[in-house]
Scaffold this motif. Structure first.
Motif, PDB file in Angstrom:
ATOM      1  N   ASP A 220       0.808  -1.217   0.000  1.00 56.97           N
ATOM      2  CA  ASP A 220       0.000   0.000   0.000  1.00 56.97           C
ATOM      3  C   ASP A 220       0.843   1.270   0.000  1.00 56.97           C
ATOM      4  N   LEU A 221       2.169   1.125   0.024  1.00 56.33           N
ATOM      5  CA  LEU A 221       3.026   2.312  -0.047  1.00 56.33           C
ATOM      6  C   LEU A 221       2.912   2.948  -1.429  1.00 56.33           C
ATOM      7  N   PRO A 222       3.216   4.233  -1.540  1.00 55.78           N
ATOM      8  CA  PRO A 222       3.241   4.870  -2.863  1.00 55.78           C
ATOM      9  C   PRO A 222       4.235   4.140  -3.773  1.00 55.78           C
ATOM     10  N   ALA A 223       3.933   4.111  -5.043  1.00 55.48           N
ATOM     11  CA  ALA A 223       4.775   3.385  -5.997  1.00 55.48           C
ATOM     12  C   ALA A 223       6.214   3.876  -5.976  1.00 55.48           C
ATOM     13  N   ILE A 224       6.425   5.195  -5.833  1.00 56.70           N
ATOM     14  CA  ILE A 224       7.775   5.743  -5.832  1.00 56.70           C
ATOM     15  C   ILE A 224       8.583   5.215  -4.650  1.00 56.70           C
ATOM     16  N   GLU A 225       7.910   5.021  -3.491  1.00 55.96           N
ATOM     17  CA  GLU A 225       8.580   4.494  -2.309  1.00 55.96           C
ATOM     18  C   GLU A 225       8.923   3.015  -2.493  1.00 55.96           C
ATOM     19  N   ILE A 226       8.010   2.296  -3.139  1.00 53.19           N
ATOM     20  CA  ILE A 226       8.281   0.873  -3.419  1.00 53.19           C
ATOM     21  C   ILE A 226       9.489   0.749  -4.343  1.00 53.19           C
ATOM     22  N   LYS A 255      13.388  -6.906 -11.956  1.00 52.36           N
ATOM     23  CA  LYS A 255      13.448  -6.755 -13.411  1.00 52.36           C
ATOM     24  C   LYS A 255      12.078  -6.391 -13.993  1.00 52.36           C
ATOM     25  N   ASP A 256      11.034  -7.033 -13.444  1.00 45.82           N
ATOM     26  CA  ASP A 256       9.684  -6.694 -13.900  1.00 45.82           C
ATOM     27  C   ASP A 256       9.354  -5.243 -13.564  1.00 45.82           C
ATOM     28  N   LEU A 257       9.787  -4.795 -12.374  1.00 46.00           N
ATOM     29  CA  LEU A 257       9.534  -3.410 -11.963  1.00 46.00           C
ATOM     30  C   LEU A 257      10.260  -2.432 -12.882  1.00 46.00           C
ATOM     31  N   LEU A 258      11.508  -2.729 -13.230  1.00 46.98           N
ATOM     32  CA  LEU A 258      12.275  -1.830 -14.104  1.00 46.98           C
ATOM     33  C   LEU A 258      11.671  -1.777 -15.504  1.00 46.98           C
ATOM     34  N   VAL A 264       6.619   3.367 -18.675  1.00 47.68           N
ATOM     35  CA  VAL A 264       5.894   4.608 -18.349  1.00 47.68           C
ATOM     36  C   VAL A 264       6.854   5.789 -18.320  1.00 47.68           C
ATOM     37  N   ASP A 265       7.991   5.645 -19.026  1.00 46.29           N
ATOM     38  CA  ASP A 265       8.972   6.731 -19.150  1.00 46.29           C
ATOM     39  C   ASP A 265       9.499   7.212 -17.803  1.00 46.29           C
ATOM     40  N   GLY A 266       9.634   6.268 -16.854  1.00 46.33           N
ATOM     41  CA  GLY A 266      10.228   6.600 -15.565  1.00 46.33           C
ATOM     42  C   GLY A 266       9.297   7.289 -14.590  1.00 46.33           C
ATOM     43  N   ASP A 267       8.033   7.414 -14.929  1.00 44.51           N
ATOM     44  CA  ASP A 267       7.065   8.080 -14.042  1.00 44.51           C
ATOM     45  C   ASP A 267       6.488   7.034 -13.091  1.00 44.51           C
ATOM     46  N   ALA A 268       7.057   6.924 -11.869  1.00 45.18           N
ATOM     47  CA  ALA A 268       6.650   5.901 -10.916  1.00 45.18           C
ATOM     48  C   ALA A 268       5.205   6.041 -10.473  1.00 45.18           C
TER      49      ALA A 268
END
Length: 428
Positions: A220-226, A255-258, A264-268
């Motif tokens: 449930d953390l923000p995607a950028i924090e994950i 690897k899946d996260l990267l 999404v052009d780096g927009d977490a």
């Protein structure tokens, strides 16, 4: 009977006695593994040896009965010859002395010594003749076996088929340990073979990363924090939990996260973590390492969560954890170094309580038992039948264990000293 004919029969009986003695020694000491290898290459003599080894009871009976018959024949005929030549009184004495020397040296010690020097070669050369002897004396061997069983029943002894004292795995381990002591197998090779044979005897609970040490992420953390936590982690696969850390909802692969972040052009903020996460695979803690290794290979995955009989998460196990049981610790440039075993110059070792017994044995070449406990702290508690206090000392399995540090009910550090090291320090 003509003296010369009787003498010839005596010599023949001595040769047959030597044959039976050498055969018993050679086939008892021959390597079954080598014979199987030769048989698979088409060696007929090796196939005969294997058939003889499979009929072990009949083979031993043939050797013993054959040896007894010819030795009795030697004694009887030699005594008769010497009585004729020397008279009744001196003939019996001379026969006893001469036949004892001949039988002991030429029918026992010499053939057995030659056979034990090269049991495999002797077995191959003698196999055909041993088969003939088993065919000829087979009926007599069976009759003798029946008589023995009847006598044992009369005496109240239960007749059971012989069972091996060691399993095949234990026999191989013992042979490898012997070769290691002789210098033919180095320690790393011995440990790898032992680890491979232990896979079906160990369970995932023995090698798993316990949940108290398991690194995981709140889904449930923000995607950028994950993303930040994944990048900071030394692991490529991280469990995701929601509400409580025991409620695992998926596994996030870096690897899946990267890939998703690149899409999404780096927009977490545009990432949907639940869609990226992999399905969680749960395995029972009672699964053997051999079965789990096969499961990893068939599912083409390296990661599973371990649950107890109630479905509660106990920890996680990876393919690397199992492989390390075979080849030892696998470290790469991203692994964090944990000092769990710290040897001292005096021969003692400071060990963290959470260090697995198997890891300590491998690192120090010790033989502490790991049947009743997984960690070194667990072993001390099991043997002490209590939770020791700091400073308490216990001696068992040839080592002295001193509790160095304790946190509540956990033994966090122990000083372990081999007792033979202590004896060398004692004066006098």
């Amino acid at each position: 009977m003509d003296i010369w004919l009787a003498s010839l029969i005596v010599i023949l009986c001595l040769l047959m006695s030597a044959f039976f003695s050498a055969g018993e020694t050679a086939f008892t000491g021959t390597s079954k593994a080598r014979m199987i290898g030769l048989a698979e290459k088409g060696d007929r003599r090796a196939k005969r040896v294997l058939r003889i080894l499979e009929a072990r009871e009949r083979f031993l009976g043939t050797m013993l009965i054959g040896n007894s018959i010819v030795n009795i024949g030697v004694s009887s005929l030699a005594t008769s010859i010497l009585i004729i030549l020397l008279g009744k009184h001196y003939g019996v004495i001379a026969a006893t002395v001469i036949i004892s020397i001949l039988v002991i040296i030429f029918a026992e010690i010499l053939p057995k010594t030659l056979a034990i020097k090269s049991p495999d070669g002797a077995s191959l050369r003698m196999a055909r003749w041993v088969v003939y002897a088993m065919r000829i004396l087979g009926p007599l061997t069976q009759v003798a076996g029946w008589i023995v069983k009847i006598i044992l029943r009369i005496l109240g002894e239960k007749v059971r088929h012989s069972e091996p004292l060691l399993t095949p795995s234990e026999e191989i381990k013992g042979q490898v340990a012997l070769l290691h002591r002789q210098g033919d197998v180095i320690k790393d090779e011995r440990d790898m073979l032992g680890g491979l044979l232990d896979l079906k005897e160990l369970f995932v609970s023995d090698v798993m990363v316990h949940r108290t040490k398991m690194e995981s992420i709140d889904a449930d953390l923000p995607a950028i924090e994950i993303v930040r936590q994944v990048i900071a982690s030394s692991h490529t696969r991280l469990p995701l939990w929601r509400e409580t850390q025991e409620n695992i909802v998926g596994v996030l692969h870096s690897k899946d996260l990267l890939r998703a972040l690149s899409a999404v052009d780096g927009d977490a903020s545009r990432l949907k973590i639940d869609e990226i996460a992999l399905e969680t695979w749960f395995v029972p803690e009672s699964t053997s390492l051999q079965d789990q290794l096969q499961a990893f290979l068939s599912k083409k995955t390296h990661f599973a969560l371990v649950v107890d009989e109630y479905g509660e998460v106990m920890g996680l196990v990876t393919l690397e954890d199992i492989l390390e049981e075979i080849v030892g610790d696998i470290a790469d440039e991203h692994d964090l170094t944990v000092e769990g075993v710290r040897p001292r110059k005096d021969g003692a070792v400071i060990v963290d309580g959470t260090v697995p017994i198997r890891d300590l044995n491998r690192a120090m070449d010790w033989r502490l038992p790991d049947e009743e406990a997984t960690t070194i702290a667990g072993l001390v508690i099991h043997e002490a039948r209590q939770i020791p206090n700091t400073g308490q000392i216990f001696n068992f399995y040839g080592y002295r264990f001193q509790v160095v540090r304790k946190s509540r009910n956990r033994l966090t550090a122990l000083l372990i000293t081999p007792l033979d090291k202590l004896k060398t320090k004692m004066p006098g």
